[in-house]
Design a protein around this motif. Structure first.
Motif, mmCIF file in Angstrom:
data_model
loop_
_atom_site.group_PDB
_atom_site.id
_atom_site.type_symbol
_atom_site.label_atom_id
_atom_site.label_comp_id
_atom_site.label_asym_id
_atom_site.label_seq_id
_atom_site.Cartn_x
_atom_site.Cartn_y
_atom_site.Cartn_z
ATOM 1 N N LYS A 27 18.514 -19.567 24.714
ATOM 2 C CA LYS A 27 19.245 -18.696 23.788
ATOM 3 C C LYS A 27 20.507 -18.150 24.440
ATOM 4 C CE LYS A 27 15.181 -17.235 21.212
ATOM 5 N NZ LYS A 27 14.340 -16.102 20.816
ATOM 6 N N GLU A 28 20.429 -17.865 25.738
ATOM 7 C CA GLU A 28 21.583 -17.341 26.455
ATOM 8 C C GLU A 28 22.724 -18.361 26.466
ATOM 9 O OE1 GLU A 28 18.499 -17.402 27.767
ATOM 10 O OE2 GLU A 28 17.942 -15.283 27.829
ATOM 11 N N CYS A 29 22.384 -19.621 26.655
ATOM 12 C CA CYS A 29 23.378 -20.684 26.668
ATOM 13 C C CYS A 29 24.032 -20.804 25.294
ATOM 14 C CB CYS A 29 22.717 -22.005 27.078
ATOM 15 S SG CYS A 29 23.850 -23.402 27.143
ATOM 16 N N ALA A 30 23.219 -20.789 24.258
ATOM 17 C CA ALA A 30 23.749 -20.888 22.895
ATOM 18 C C ALA A 30 24.670 -19.713 22.582
ATOM 19 C CB ALA A 30 22.602 -20.952 21.892
ATOM 20 N N ALA A 31 24.284 -18.520 23.004
ATOM 21 C CA ALA A 31 25.110 -17.335 22.756
ATOM 22 C C ALA A 31 26.439 -17.420 23.499
ATOM 23 C CB ALA A 31 24.349 -16.073 23.168
ATOM 24 N N ALA A 32 26.399 -17.944 24.707
ATOM 25 C CA ALA A 32 27.634 -18.072 25.492
ATOM 26 C C ALA A 32 28.597 -19.047 24.825
ATOM 27 C CB ALA A 32 27.307 -18.523 26.910
ATOM 28 N N TRP A 33 28.072 -20.162 24.317
ATOM 29 C CA TRP A 33 28.946 -21.131 23.634
ATOM 30 C C TRP A 33 29.421 -20.606 22.287
ATOM 31 C CZ3 TRP A 33 31.612 -24.428 26.093
ATOM 32 C CH2 TRP A 33 31.144 -24.977 27.285
ATOM 33 N N ASP A 34 28.619 -19.762 21.637
ATOM 34 C CA ASP A 34 29.071 -19.119 20.398
ATOM 35 C C ASP A 34 30.286 -18.241 20.660
ATOM 36 O OD1 ASP A 34 27.184 -20.303 18.779
ATOM 37 O OD2 ASP A 34 25.817 -18.572 18.788
ATOM 38 N N ALA A 35 30.270 -17.533 21.787
ATOM 39 C CA ALA A 35 31.407 -16.683 22.150
ATOM 40 C C ALA A 35 32.663 -17.527 22.361
ATOM 41 C CB ALA A 35 31.081 -15.877 23.406
ATOM 42 N N GLU A 64 39.352 -19.676 28.596
ATOM 43 C CA GLU A 64 39.025 -20.327 29.870
ATOM 44 C C GLU A 64 37.945 -19.553 30.619
ATOM 45 O OE1 GLU A 64 40.033 -23.263 31.015
ATOM 46 O OE2 GLU A 64 41.139 -23.534 29.149
ATOM 47 N N GLU A 65 38.044 -18.220 30.624
ATOM 48 C CA GLU A 65 37.040 -17.400 31.299
ATOM 49 C C GLU A 65 35.670 -17.569 30.648
ATOM 50 O OE1 GLU A 65 38.599 -13.449 31.072
ATOM 51 O OE2 GLU A 65 40.189 -13.855 32.533
ATOM 52 N N GLU A 66 35.648 -17.562 29.317
ATOM 53 C CA GLU A 66 34.379 -17.719 28.603
ATOM 54 C C GLU A 66 33.785 -19.112 28.806
ATOM 55 O OE1 GLU A 66 32.476 -15.523 26.891
ATOM 56 O OE2 GLU A 66 33.851 -13.905 27.401
ATOM 57 N N LEU A 67 34.636 -20.137 28.910
ATOM 58 C CA LEU A 67 34.149 -21.483 29.187
ATOM 59 C C LEU A 67 33.431 -21.543 30.534
ATOM 60 C CD1 LEU A 67 37.105 -23.741 27.994
ATOM 61 C CD2 LEU A 67 34.752 -23.848 27.182
ATOM 62 N N ILE A 68 34.045 -20.955 31.534
ATOM 63 C CA ILE A 68 33.436 -20.928 32.872
ATOM 64 C C ILE A 68 32.113 -20.187 32.831
ATOM 65 C CG2 ILE A 68 33.716 -20.013 35.210
ATOM 66 C CD1 ILE A 68 36.773 -20.558 34.830
ATOM 67 N N GLN A 69 32.117 -19.039 32.147
ATOM 68 C CA GLN A 69 30.894 -18.246 32.068
ATOM 69 C C GLN A 69 29.807 -18.991 31.299
ATOM 70 O OE1 GLN A 69 31.451 -14.328 30.471
ATOM 71 N NE2 GLN A 69 29.282 -13.831 30.531
ATOM 72 N N ALA A 70 30.166 -19.676 30.224
ATOM 73 C CA ALA A 70 29.175 -20.422 29.443
ATOM 74 C C ALA A 70 28.548 -21.533 30.286
ATOM 75 C CB ALA A 70 29.825 -21.004 28.187
ATOM 76 N N ARG A 71 29.373 -22.215 31.058
ATOM 77 C CA ARG A 71 28.841 -23.283 31.916
ATOM 78 C C ARG A 71 27.872 -22.723 32.957
ATOM 79 N NH1 ARG A 71 34.701 -25.492 32.044
ATOM 80 N NH2 ARG A 71 34.642 -26.966 30.313
ATOM 81 N N GLN A 72 28.235 -21.566 33.528
ATOM 82 C CA GLN A 72 27.373 -20.943 34.529
ATOM 83 C C GLN A 72 26.048 -20.499 33.911
ATOM 84 O OE1 GLN A 72 29.874 -17.817 36.059
ATOM 85 N NE2 GLN A 72 30.899 -19.170 37.542
ATOM 86 N N VAL A 73 26.129 -19.874 32.743
ATOM 87 C CA VAL A 73 24.919 -19.401 32.069
ATOM 88 C C VAL A 73 24.005 -20.577 31.743
ATOM 89 C CG1 VAL A 73 24.048 -18.380 29.912
ATOM 90 C CG2 VAL A 73 25.923 -17.288 31.144
ATOM 91 N N CYS A 74 24.586 -21.673 31.265
ATOM 92 C CA CYS A 74 23.782 -22.840 30.905
ATOM 93 C C CYS A 74 23.182 -23.509 32.133
ATOM 94 C CB CYS A 74 24.615 -23.827 30.096
ATOM 95 S SG CYS A 74 25.070 -23.177 28.474
ATOM 96 N N ASP A 75 23.902 -23.499 33.252
ATOM 97 C CA ASP A 75 23.357 -24.056 34.489
ATOM 98 C C ASP A 75 22.165 -23.244 34.975
ATOM 99 O OD1 ASP A 75 25.194 -26.104 34.545
ATOM 100 O OD2 ASP A 75 26.529 -25.119 36.001
ATOM 101 N N ILE A 76 22.249 -21.928 34.818
ATOM 102 C CA ILE A 76 21.191 -21.049 35.312
ATOM 103 C C ILE A 76 19.992 -21.026 34.366
ATOM 104 C CG2 ILE A 76 20.600 -18.629 35.799
ATOM 105 C CD1 ILE A 76 23.526 -18.302 36.782
#
Length: 73
Positions: free
Chosen positions: A27-35, A9-21
């Motif tokens: 690449k940052e968005c892709a890496a966040a979703w990979d995590a 759940e924490e990583e999902l929130i962080q991935a959404r934030q990274v992708c919004d920014i």
């Protein structure tokens, strides 16, 4: 198991934030979703580990018992 769900759940929130920014194609968005995907895969592997049956537990404690003998063809 609940600990890994919390982490997902924490990583999902962080991935959404990274992708919004940084944008959905960054690449940052892709890496966040990979995590997120790695954590989900680990959770799936943990669910697949079945608890031992009573016979398996008995054989762990009594490997020489007749019920626990293994025969090769």
């Amino acid at each position: 198991m609940s600990n890994i769900q919390t982490k997902i759940e924490e990583e999902l929130i962080q991935a959404r934030q990274v992708c919004d920014i940084s944008g959905g194609n960054s690449k940052e968005c892709a890496a966040a979703w990979d995590a997120v995907e790695e954590l989900q895969a680990e959770a799936s592997h943990q669910r697949q580990n079945k608890p031992k049956t009573s016979l398996e537990k008995y054989c762990d404690d009594n490997p020489d018992a007749a019920e626990c003998r293994l025969y090769e063809d």
